[in-house]
Design an enzyme around this catalytic site. Sequence first.
Site, PDB file in Angstrom:
ATOM      1  N   ASP A 198      64.234 109.420 -17.983  1.00 43.64           N
ATOM      2  CA  ASP A 198      65.561 109.344 -18.582  1.00 43.64           C
ATOM      3  C   ASP A 198      65.541 108.473 -19.835  1.00 43.64           C
ATOM      4  O   ASP A 198      64.666 107.626 -20.029  1.00 43.64           O
ATOM      5  CB  ASP A 198      66.583 108.819 -17.586  1.00 43.64           C
ATOM      6  CG  ASP A 198      66.284 107.400 -17.106  1.00 43.64           C
ATOM      7  OD1 ASP A 198      65.108 107.113 -16.822  1.00 43.64           O
ATOM      8  OD2 ASP A 198      67.228 106.585 -17.017  1.00 43.64           O
TER       9      ASP A 198
ATOM     10  N   GLU B 267      66.223 105.024 -14.654  1.00 44.82           N
ATOM     11  CA  GLU B 267      65.848 103.637 -14.945  1.00 44.82           C
ATOM     12  C   GLU B 267      66.841 102.974 -15.883  1.00 44.82           C
ATOM     13  O   GLU B 267      67.103 101.769 -15.783  1.00 44.82           O
ATOM     14  CB  GLU B 267      64.438 103.610 -15.544  1.00 44.82           C
ATOM     15  CG  GLU B 267      63.829 102.208 -15.682  1.00 44.82           C
ATOM     16  CD  GLU B 267      64.164 101.513 -16.982  1.00 44.82           C
ATOM     17  OE1 GLU B 267      63.879 100.304 -17.096  1.00 44.82           O
ATOM     18  OE2 GLU B 267      64.715 102.172 -17.898  1.00 44.82           O
TER      19      GLU B 267
END
Length: 461
Positions: free
Chosen positions: A98, A166
């Site tokens: 991400d 994250e």
Amino acid sequence: MSAASAGESSIENPDERAIERLRALVRIPTVSRPTSGPGPRTDPEPFARFAAELERLYPRVHDQLEREHVGTHGLLYRWAGRGSGAASRPTVLMAHADVVPATDEGWRHPPFAAERTGSGDDETVWGRGTIDDKGALVAVLEAVDRLLAAGFTPEHDVLLSFGGDEEVAGDDARAAAALLAERGVRPALVVDEGGAIVRDAFPGVAEPFALIGLTEKGITTLRLRVEQQGGHASSPPPFAATERLARAILRLNAAPSRARLDPTIRRMIRTLGARARQPLRFVFTRVDAFAPLLVRLLLRRGAETTALLRTTRAVTELRAGHAANALPESAEATVNVRIAPWSSVAEAVDEVRRAIDDDLVHLEVLQPSEPSPVSPAEGEAWDDLVAAIRETHPGLLVSPYVMMQASDSRFFTGISDHVYRFAPFRLSADERACLHAKNERIRVRAFLEGVQTFEALLRRR
């Protein structure tokens, strides 16, 4: 045609193929967004597309490694080792798919176009995630793919843990660590993003050096909120909600957390200081005797160095009002707090309360995470990582440090005593400044050196 050849690019040169794979994955906008608060939520479609693209680009990896989905968007791969008891003490290589949001505004090249420019050492791939953290994810997969092609099998299991959130919570990594704990797995080595190969980042040291995070700061979000009577803006009170909140922010800014040199930072200063020019070398190698002087010196070096020495606070969001001519009935600020290794969430929150000193400013603690334990800068795991770095960069100076950001690896400290934060890329100060900012990019040569470093590390495991 085999599955491997069907999914492989027609590009013959493995380095060229690696670069094109990175570009293909950077083009997928796997943007993480908060699960609460105003604004859009995370779109799951790009993450599903990313997982499918991994399978298409790396058919050999998916043929020979086990893969399972963990959490919402997380992936966990297992490369079985050949030794007895290979599964009990694996190596874990981590990365996340991400990225933080980005628009085209202000970028020299669109953030999800993955454009490639320049030549030689200046050849660069531009785009959100090139450094944070798809560059490392692709470098890991390239290393595994090349070793598989060469017929290599590691002595112990190798696990690849790729998170998908994250940037907002790390729940995928938390789930992966919990799953491994449930299975009784205690990794002998965990490597995640963090330090890099840098230069001109320490006073008096001209040569490049690698920084490996032995620990990382804790992190929490604080919400400051003031609620007061609203009304028409034509007759404002002497101290409205916005003014009270502004005063609280100014008070907080005027009372920074205390600065100190913890054992990891002292070790870093000794290690790097031994290569500094005189008279700095004399001072740095006697860090215990000169600690008060060094604190004052390093606090003048700028934000990046200052953050090594203390708990930091940054006001990142402000919200108030609903109309230009109406007094807001509430005003809010979000404060991002990064907690020094010697401190705690409770101490950091208490410092904020005392700095603000206003009972009408309500303080809410969100997603608290304590600083991580300190991993040792010696032993087999550390030595293997350092040797792999120096195989790619002979003679490179390597030093421990405290990672200032939060990584997914913090969730693995409960199952491993050897958790290190290091991305094996050469990064300039300008490139480091583009993390979570405009014009994020990675030089092609630095990316390929990262692939080589991961290959060298896996050969030792």
